[in-house]
Design an enzyme around this catalytic site. Structure first.
Site, PDB file in Angstrom:
ATOM      1  N   GLN A  59      -7.182  -5.926   2.831  1.00 53.56           N
ATOM      2  CA  GLN A  59      -6.074  -5.784   1.884  1.00 53.56           C
ATOM      3  C   GLN A  59      -4.936  -4.979   2.494  1.00 53.56           C
ATOM      4  OE1 GLN A  59      -7.372  -5.071  -2.072  1.00 53.56           O
ATOM      5  NE2 GLN A  59      -5.325  -4.939  -2.917  1.00 53.56           N
ATOM      6  N   ASP A  60      -5.065  -3.654   2.554  1.00 54.28           N
ATOM      7  CA  ASP A  60      -4.039  -2.864   3.243  1.00 54.28           C
ATOM      8  C   ASP A  60      -4.723  -1.853   4.151  1.00 54.28           C
ATOM      9  OD1 ASP A  60      -4.886  -1.117   1.218  1.00 54.28           O
ATOM     10  OD2 ASP A  60      -2.902  -0.256   0.946  1.00 54.28           O
ATOM     11  N   PRO A  61      -3.987  -1.247   5.075  1.00 60.40           N
ATOM     12  CA  PRO A  61      -4.615  -0.367   6.068  1.00 60.40           C
ATOM     13  C   PRO A  61      -5.218   0.888   5.434  1.00 60.40           C
ATOM     14  CG  PRO A  61      -2.402  -1.032   6.768  1.00 60.40           C
ATOM     15  CD  PRO A  61      -2.539  -1.427   5.336  1.00 60.40           C
TER      16      PRO A  61
END
Length: 220
Positions: A59-61
């Site tokens: 999804q995101d870092p």
């Protein structure tokens, strides 16, 4: 087609320029952004399009210091293995008896074999999960997923969790294998991820279609 071709085309579009402007403005305000600028596109650096065999979507870092380095689920060496990656290792150990659980979460050796570890959002503000989810990155990564689907054959897409599974519409299931489950997060891993057999099913498919497989054990 190469990543350079895709990046060159997308970088000319207004949405991409808006992303870069946003990141520059945030940095000018003193905000800390992960991963560092030179690591944002590491997924493309380590997995050439010609060599791509598997796509694993994140999804995101990670949003804490010394974690994110541009590969989904991967962390830099010397950092504690995050819970989701611990569960990925558990599923590997459960389904592949010879798998030896590493003492780190640095997945570059998977990427070099053709496992494209792509976050759908490529940056995040320090300590603020999903803080960059609406700045335009998904327009870019949706394009990337679609280009892979259109220009490659027999790629294995692993879609874990509701966010990743929404990307199924971008993939031609007649040309590729789509594997779906819950997310490996401790909140959901026991509702389908642990026991999913994705890593075994992936290699069965790659052997059948390409006479190749991923050595999941190859994490130096």
């Amino acid at each position: 087609m190469t990543w350079s071709d895709i990046l060159a085309e997308e970088k000319q579009k207004p949405y991409f320029k808006q992303i870069l402007d946003f990141l520059a403005c945030e940095s000018a305000k003193g905000k800390v952004i992960f991963p560092t600028k030179e690591n944002i596109f590491n997924a493309f650096k380590y997995t050439e399009l010609d060599n791509l065999k598997v796509v694993i979507l994140g999804q995101d870092p990670y949003h804490n210091y010394n974690q994110a380095h541009g590969l989904a689920f991967s962390v830099q060496k010397g950092v504690d293995i995050p819970p989701s990656l611990q569960n990925i290792y558990k599923e590997l150990a459960r389904s592949i008896p010879e798998f030896k659980t590493p003492n780190h979460g640095y997945l570059v050796d998977w990427a070099k074999q053709g496992v494209f570890l792509l976050n759908t959002t490529l940056t995040v503000e320090a300590h603020k999960a999903n803080s960059h989810k609406d700045i335009g990155w998904e327009t870019f990564t949706d394009t990337v997923i679609n280009k892979i689907s259109e220009n490659k054959h027999n790629v294995v897409f692993m879609l874990w969790g509701s966010h990743a599974r929404k990307k199924k519409v971008l993939i031609d299931s007649s040309r590729h294998l789509i594997l779906e489950s819950t997310h490996p997060s401790p909140l959901s891993a026991h509702r389908g991820f642990l026991g999913c057999n994705h890593f075994v099913d992936c290699n069965k498919y790659l052997i059948e279609k390409k006479d190749q497989k991923i050595d999941w054990n190859l994490l130096c």
